[in-house]
Design a protein around this motif. Structure first.
Motif, short mmCIF file in Angstrom:
data_model
loop_
_atom_site.label_atom_id
_atom_site.label_comp_id
_atom_site.label_asym_id
_atom_site.label_seq_id
_atom_site.Cartn_x
_atom_site.Cartn_y
_atom_site.Cartn_z
N GLN A 251 -15.60 34.14 -20.70
CA GLN A 251 -14.79 35.34 -20.72
C GLN A 251 -15.67 36.60 -20.63
OE1 GLN A 251 -11.71 35.36 -23.71
NE2 GLN A 251 -11.48 33.13 -23.63
N LYS A 252 -15.02 37.72 -20.73
CA LYS A 252 -15.76 38.96 -20.52
C LYS A 252 -16.58 39.33 -21.76
CE LYS A 252 -12.03 41.56 -19.98
NZ LYS A 252 -11.20 42.78 -19.76
N VAL A 253 -17.48 40.24 -21.55
CA VAL A 253 -18.30 40.75 -22.63
C VAL A 253 -17.48 41.82 -23.37
CG1 VAL A 253 -20.46 41.94 -23.16
CG2 VAL A 253 -20.37 40.33 -21.26
N GLU A 254 -17.33 41.64 -24.67
CA GLU A 254 -16.44 42.51 -25.46
C GLU A 254 -17.24 43.35 -26.47
OE1 GLU A 254 -12.40 40.21 -26.32
OE2 GLU A 254 -14.15 39.06 -26.99
N GLY B 192 -15.91 44.23 -17.06
CA GLY B 192 -14.96 43.44 -16.32
C GLY B 192 -15.10 41.97 -16.65
N THR B 193 -14.24 41.16 -16.08
CA THR B 193 -14.20 39.75 -16.42
C THR B 193 -15.32 38.94 -15.78
OG1 THR B 193 -12.62 39.39 -14.64
CG2 THR B 193 -11.73 39.69 -16.85
N TYR C 224 -21.73 38.21 -12.17
CA TYR C 224 -21.91 39.65 -12.02
C TYR C 224 -20.74 40.37 -12.71
CZ TYR C 224 -25.65 38.64 -8.80
OH TYR C 224 -26.83 38.19 -8.26
N PHE C 225 -21.11 41.34 -13.53
CA PHE C 225 -20.12 42.14 -14.25
C PHE C 225 -20.23 43.59 -13.84
CE2 PHE C 225 -18.73 39.17 -17.46
CZ PHE C 225 -19.79 38.30 -17.64
N CYS C 226 -19.07 44.22 -13.66
CA CYS C 226 -19.08 45.67 -13.60
C CYS C 226 -18.76 46.20 -15.00
CB CYS C 226 -18.08 46.19 -12.58
SG CYS C 226 -16.38 45.71 -12.90
N ALA C 227 -19.22 47.38 -15.27
CA ALA C 227 -18.95 48.00 -16.57
C ALA C 227 -18.78 49.49 -16.36
CB ALA C 227 -20.10 47.73 -17.54
N VAL D 105 -10.91 46.97 -16.84
CA VAL D 105 -11.79 46.78 -15.69
C VAL D 105 -11.63 45.36 -15.26
CG1 VAL D 105 -14.16 46.81 -14.87
CG2 VAL D 105 -13.39 48.52 -16.52
N GLY D 106 -11.29 45.13 -14.05
CA GLY D 106 -11.06 43.75 -13.62
C GLY D 106 -11.69 43.45 -12.30
N LEU D 107 -11.84 42.20 -11.99
CA LEU D 107 -12.46 41.74 -10.77
C LEU D 107 -11.45 40.97 -9.95
CD1 LEU D 107 -15.88 40.62 -12.19
CD2 LEU D 107 -15.46 42.60 -10.79
#
Lengths: 112, 114
Positions: free
Chosen positions: B41-44, A103-104, A88-91, A4-6
């Motif tokens: 970084q991203k949430v892992e 996502g990042t 803001y993150f998408c998941a 998942v990327g932005l």
């Protein structure tokens, strides 16, 4: 592999303008998506979710759009306010696992 | 909305030392998770825990990591011998809220390994 990327790591918008944050995902099996907001020093907070049988969902000042054809997700924030400044993150996940791939992240900066 | 409480908020430890991160979710929930976030970084995903057992773990969650729910309330993540690269924010989460299948996250523990 799954990812998942932005598209944009940082987005700056004028206060009062609308913001659009984008996300691309690659797992076609994903059927549930969430946008999270993370303020500095805090854990991610749920904003809005959408299932894969929908292409649009609206909340208070926020709208999520899902385009399964191109595996794209977006978050629209209307009349952006200083309090919207955050990452803001998408998941994404697929049914039954409840394990999310995040996502990042995109940092939203609201300019006064 | 009930919160997930994590302690400590910040922990500094020497490389090779053991650390225990604690999470206190609402006791009647069954699904819990640990995630980590290296700075910027991203949430892992690390591990999911259902009905007092590990249900899934990532490749990050190697033999140095373990989780427990020893008293039916506290939910702990232990790192036996910390490495510099373990420095990160560690988030505990429980599944669900009234209207969605997302997570309620704790405020996190910032682990710094020196």
């Amino acid at each position: 592999g799954e990812s998942v990327g932005l598209h944009l790591p940082t987005l700056s918008v004028q206060e009062g303008d609308n913001s659009i944050i984008n996300c691309a995902y690659s797992n076609s099996a994903s059927d549930y998506f969430i946008w999270y907001k993370q303020e500095s020093g805090k854990g991610p907070q749920f904003i809005i979710d959408i299932r894969s049988n929908m292409d649009k969902r609206q909340g208070q000042r926020v709208t999520v759009l899902l385009n399964k054809t191109v595996k794209h997700l977006s978050l629209q924030i209307a009349a952006t306010q200083p309090g919207d400044s955050a990452v803001y993150f998408c998941a994404e996940t697929h049914s039954g696992t409840y394990k999310y791939i995040f996502g990042t992240g995109t940092r939203l900066k609201v300019l006064a | 909305e009930p919160e997930v409480t994590q302690t400590p908020s910040h922990q500094v430890t020497q490389m090779g030392q053991e650390v225990i991160l604690r999470c206190v979710p609402i006791s009647n929930h069954l699904y819990f998770y640990w995630y980590r976030q290296i700075l910027g970084q991203k949430v892992e995903f690390l591990v999911s825990f259902y009905n007092n057992e590990i249900s899934e773990k990532s490749e990050i969650f190697d033999d140095q990591f373990s989780v427990e729910r020893p008293d039916g309330s506290n939910f702990t993540l232990k790192i036996r011998s910390t490495k510099l690269e373990d420095s990160a924010m560690y988030f505990c989460a429980r599944l669900g809220a009234d209207t969605n299948y997302g997570y309620t996250f704790g405020s996190g523990t910032r682990l710094t390994v020196v």
